[in-house]
Design a protein around this motif. Structure first.
Motif, PDB file in Angstrom:
ATOM      1  N   MET A 172      -9.451   8.019  -0.286  1.00 58.34           N
ATOM      2  CA  MET A 172      -9.271   6.923   0.674  1.00 58.34           C
ATOM      3  C   MET A 172      -8.667   5.693  -0.005  1.00 58.34           C
ATOM      4  O   MET A 172      -7.826   5.000   0.553  1.00 58.34           O
ATOM      5  CB  MET A 172     -10.611   6.576   1.333  1.00 58.34           C
ATOM      6  CG  MET A 172     -11.122   7.669   2.273  1.00 58.34           C
ATOM      7  SD  MET A 172     -12.775   7.354   2.917  1.00 58.34           S
ATOM      8  CE  MET A 172     -12.446   5.996   4.026  1.00 58.34           C
ATOM      9  N   ILE A 173      -9.087   5.440  -1.271  1.00 53.65           N
ATOM     10  CA  ILE A 173      -8.542   4.296  -2.001  1.00 53.65           C
ATOM     11  C   ILE A 173      -7.048   4.479  -2.257  1.00 53.65           C
ATOM     12  O   ILE A 173      -6.249   3.548  -2.087  1.00 53.65           O
ATOM     13  CB  ILE A 173      -9.312   4.090  -3.330  1.00 53.65           C
ATOM     14  CG1 ILE A 173     -10.740   3.629  -3.036  1.00 53.65           C
ATOM     15  CG2 ILE A 173      -8.600   3.081  -4.229  1.00 53.65           C
ATOM     16  CD1 ILE A 173     -11.634   3.592  -4.253  1.00 53.65           C
ATOM     17  N   THR A 174      -6.647   5.685  -2.663  1.00 52.86           N
ATOM     18  CA  THR A 174      -5.222   5.914  -2.922  1.00 52.86           C
ATOM     19  C   THR A 174      -4.407   5.885  -1.621  1.00 52.86           C
ATOM     20  O   THR A 174      -3.242   5.487  -1.633  1.00 52.86           O
ATOM     21  CB  THR A 174      -5.000   7.251  -3.651  1.00 52.86           C
ATOM     22  OG1 THR A 174      -5.594   8.313  -2.890  1.00 52.86           O
ATOM     23  CG2 THR A 174      -5.604   7.221  -5.040  1.00 52.86           C
ATOM     24  N   ALA A 175      -5.015   6.282  -0.514  1.00 53.91           N
ATOM     25  CA  ALA A 175      -4.330   6.183   0.781  1.00 53.91           C
ATOM     26  C   ALA A 175      -4.080   4.721   1.140  1.00 53.91           C
ATOM     27  O   ALA A 175      -3.001   4.367   1.648  1.00 53.91           O
ATOM     28  CB  ALA A 175      -5.154   6.867   1.875  1.00 53.91           C
ATOM     29  N   LEU A 176      -5.062   3.873   0.863  1.00 52.39           N
ATOM     30  CA  LEU A 176      -4.888   2.440   1.125  1.00 52.39           C
ATOM     31  C   LEU A 176      -3.843   1.847   0.178  1.00 52.39           C
ATOM     32  O   LEU A 176      -3.067   0.970   0.580  1.00 52.39           O
ATOM     33  CB  LEU A 176      -6.229   1.721   0.964  1.00 52.39           C
ATOM     34  CG  LEU A 176      -7.297   2.086   2.005  1.00 52.39           C
ATOM     35  CD1 LEU A 176      -8.629   1.436   1.651  1.00 52.39           C
ATOM     36  CD2 LEU A 176      -6.860   1.670   3.406  1.00 52.39           C
ATOM     37  N   PHE A 177      -3.804   2.306  -1.074  1.00 55.72           N
ATOM     38  CA  PHE A 177      -2.768   1.875  -2.014  1.00 55.72           C
ATOM     39  C   PHE A 177      -1.392   2.248  -1.468  1.00 55.72           C
ATOM     40  O   PHE A 177      -0.444   1.451  -1.500  1.00 55.72           O
ATOM     41  CB  PHE A 177      -3.036   2.523  -3.373  1.00 55.72           C
ATOM     42  CG  PHE A 177      -2.014   2.203  -4.443  1.00 55.72           C
ATOM     43  CD1 PHE A 177      -1.262   1.027  -4.418  1.00 55.72           C
ATOM     44  CD2 PHE A 177      -1.808   3.093  -5.497  1.00 55.72           C
ATOM     45  CE1 PHE A 177      -0.327   0.744  -5.415  1.00 55.72           C
ATOM     46  CE2 PHE A 177      -0.879   2.817  -6.496  1.00 55.72           C
ATOM     47  CZ  PHE A 177      -0.136   1.639  -6.448  1.00 55.72           C
ATOM     48  N   MET A 178      -1.277   3.457  -0.924  1.00 53.93           N
ATOM     49  CA  MET A 178      -0.001   3.899  -0.351  1.00 53.93           C
ATOM     50  C   MET A 178       0.376   3.057   0.860  1.00 53.93           C
ATOM     51  O   MET A 178       1.544   2.681   1.038  1.00 53.93           O
ATOM     52  CB  MET A 178      -0.125   5.377   0.052  1.00 53.93           C
ATOM     53  CG  MET A 178       1.202   6.016   0.468  1.00 53.93           C
ATOM     54  SD  MET A 178       2.332   6.259  -0.900  1.00 53.93           S
ATOM     55  CE  MET A 178       3.804   5.457  -0.278  1.00 53.93           C
ATOM     56  N   ALA A 179      -0.592   2.734   1.701  1.00 56.31           N
ATOM     57  CA  ALA A 179      -0.316   1.895   2.871  1.00 56.31           C
ATOM     58  C   ALA A 179       0.153   0.510   2.441  1.00 56.31           C
ATOM     59  O   ALA A 179       1.083  -0.056   3.025  1.00 56.31           O
ATOM     60  CB  ALA A 179      -1.570   1.786   3.749  1.00 56.31           C
ATOM     61  N   TRP A 180      -0.498  -0.047   1.409  1.00 54.40           N
ATOM     62  CA  TRP A 180      -0.074  -1.353   0.881  1.00 54.40           C
ATOM     63  C   TRP A 180       1.358  -1.274   0.364  1.00 54.40           C
ATOM     64  O   TRP A 180       2.175  -2.165   0.597  1.00 54.40           O
ATOM     65  CB  TRP A 180      -1.022  -1.784  -0.238  1.00 54.40           C
ATOM     66  CG  TRP A 180      -0.641  -3.095  -0.855  1.00 54.40           C
ATOM     67  CD1 TRP A 180      -1.028  -4.336  -0.452  1.00 54.40           C
ATOM     68  CD2 TRP A 180       0.227  -3.291  -1.972  1.00 54.40           C
ATOM     69  NE1 TRP A 180      -0.457  -5.303  -1.255  1.00 54.40           N
ATOM     70  CE2 TRP A 180       0.319  -4.685  -2.196  1.00 54.40           C
ATOM     71  CE3 TRP A 180       0.942  -2.435  -2.815  1.00 54.40           C
ATOM     72  CZ2 TRP A 180       1.082  -5.234  -3.222  1.00 54.40           C
ATOM     73  CZ3 TRP A 180       1.707  -2.969  -3.837  1.00 54.40           C
ATOM     74  CH2 TRP A 180       1.777  -4.350  -4.033  1.00 54.40           C
ATOM     75  N   ALA A 181       1.682  -0.191  -0.347  1.00 50.41           N
ATOM     76  CA  ALA A 181       3.029  -0.022  -0.900  1.00 50.41           C
ATOM     77  C   ALA A 181       4.074   0.099   0.213  1.00 50.41           C
ATOM     78  O   ALA A 181       5.189  -0.421   0.091  1.00 50.41           O
ATOM     79  CB  ALA A 181       3.064   1.211  -1.807  1.00 50.41           C
ATOM     80  N   ILE A 182       3.714   0.773   1.308  1.00 50.07           N
ATOM     81  CA  ILE A 182       4.626   0.864   2.456  1.00 50.07           C
ATOM     82  C   ILE A 182       4.871  -0.527   3.031  1.00 50.07           C
ATOM     83  O   ILE A 182       6.008  -0.890   3.357  1.00 50.07           O
ATOM     84  CB  ILE A 182       4.045   1.808   3.533  1.00 50.07           C
ATOM     85  CG1 ILE A 182       4.036   3.252   3.016  1.00 50.07           C
ATOM     86  CG2 ILE A 182       4.863   1.723   4.826  1.00 50.07           C
ATOM     87  CD1 ILE A 182       3.321   4.220   3.936  1.00 50.07           C
TER      88      ILE A 182
END
Length: 302
Positions: free
Chosen positions: A1-11
């Motif tokens: 979930m943390i890496t998914a949020l990192f990906m969303a931030w990067a998007i």
């Protein structure tokens, strides 16, 4: 979930520039107002328009554990963050797909090369289709504006049209790019309210880190006035919407770059070819880099 949020931030840090970059670069919208549009319409897009895309992406993640998916998302987000530091629009879609393919190869899982091939062909076609749509919109739109004689009404009309195009693009950002992340998480059984958290994190990425990429898209590729800004943004949105309808994850960045440069060439305006070559190189490097990081991390850590 943390890496998914990192990906969303990067998007948010990179891809949000492609939704509102023309509006900000042309001076029609201020930066903070553009981020507000991103927050509202991206949320709508991921909830209302992303089922086909998320299903395609989740299919490529079949057989992976939560930890392995986390390494894929970390690899893709790292590639996108490096591009944002460089101030270049990169494809988060390509980064995620590249990461998934690299992970599958490392794990010895079968890769659905037919689906990957379809997605890759859409990456090639989307900037071309977006350029054609942008020219068509411009040719229809320009004569209509000439009929408006009152300068105040003309300015108001252009502002509302650019706002509409930015909102449409932000909706597509949620329906396509953010739905890539949502699709991977759905494969792990994480759905529903988590999409809202992804959208909020994307908005934070746009607010904190997207300005340089916005200027690259909206100012540095080719000169943009309100008419060109609307035509490019709306043409790119039509191309991405067409891909959404058939469930293909495409890059809104490739679409908007194709639309801006194609319309600029059609109008005979200056197009920064050196910058375009650098952007295209980034499109090639992104999935390879994300795939390589994913392959190495899963080989040694998974």
């Amino acid at each position: 979930m943390i890496t998914a949020l990192f990906m969303a931030w990067a998007i948010g840090a990179n891809d949000s520039a492609k939704a509102v970059g023309t509006a900000v670069g042309s001076g029609v919208l201020g930066f903070k107002r553009a981020v507000l549009i991103i927050g509202i319409f991206t949320t709508l897009g991921v909830f209302l328009g992303g089922s086909g895309v998320s299903g395609t992406v989740s299919g490529l993640a079949e057989g992976m554990s939560a930890g392995e998916v986390g390494l894929v998302l970390f690899s893709a987000a790292s590639a996108v963050t490096l591009a944002s530091l460089w101030g270049r629009p990169i494809s988060t879609t390509q980064s995620i797909i590249g990461g998934l393919v690299g992970a599958s190869l490392a794990l010895g899982l079968p890769v659905d090369w037919w689906t990957v091939g379809r997605i890759a062909s859409a990456w090639v076609l989307s900037p071309i289709v977006a350029a054609l749509f942008a020219v068509a919109v411009y040719r229809l739109y320009k004569p209509l504006l000439r009929r408006i004689k009152c300068l105040r009404n003309l300015e108001l009309t252009q502002k509302w049209l650019v706002f509409t195009a930015a909102a449409f693009s932000a909706f597509n950002l949620g329906a396509n790019e953010l739905s890539n992340v949502a699709g991977v998480m759905e494969g792990l059984g994480i759905d529903g309210p988590f999409k809202l958290l992804l959208a909020l994190t994307l908005t934070l990425g746009a607010l904190t880190f997207s300005y340089d990429v916005m200027m690259t898209v909206g100012r540095d590729i080719s000169p943009l006035g309100p008419t060109s800004a609307f035509s490019s943004q709306f043409g790119a949105s039509l191309a991405v919407s067409a891909a959404n309808l058939i469930g293909l994850p495409v890059s809104s960045g490739q679409a908007i770059v194709g639309a801006i440069s194609g319309l600029g060439l059609y109008k005979g305006e200056r197009v920064n070819l050196k910058l375009l070559v650098g952007i295209v190189k980034g499109w090639v490097i992104a999935p390879v880099f994300a795939g390589a990081i994913s392959y190495v991390l899963i080989t040694f850590l998974a």
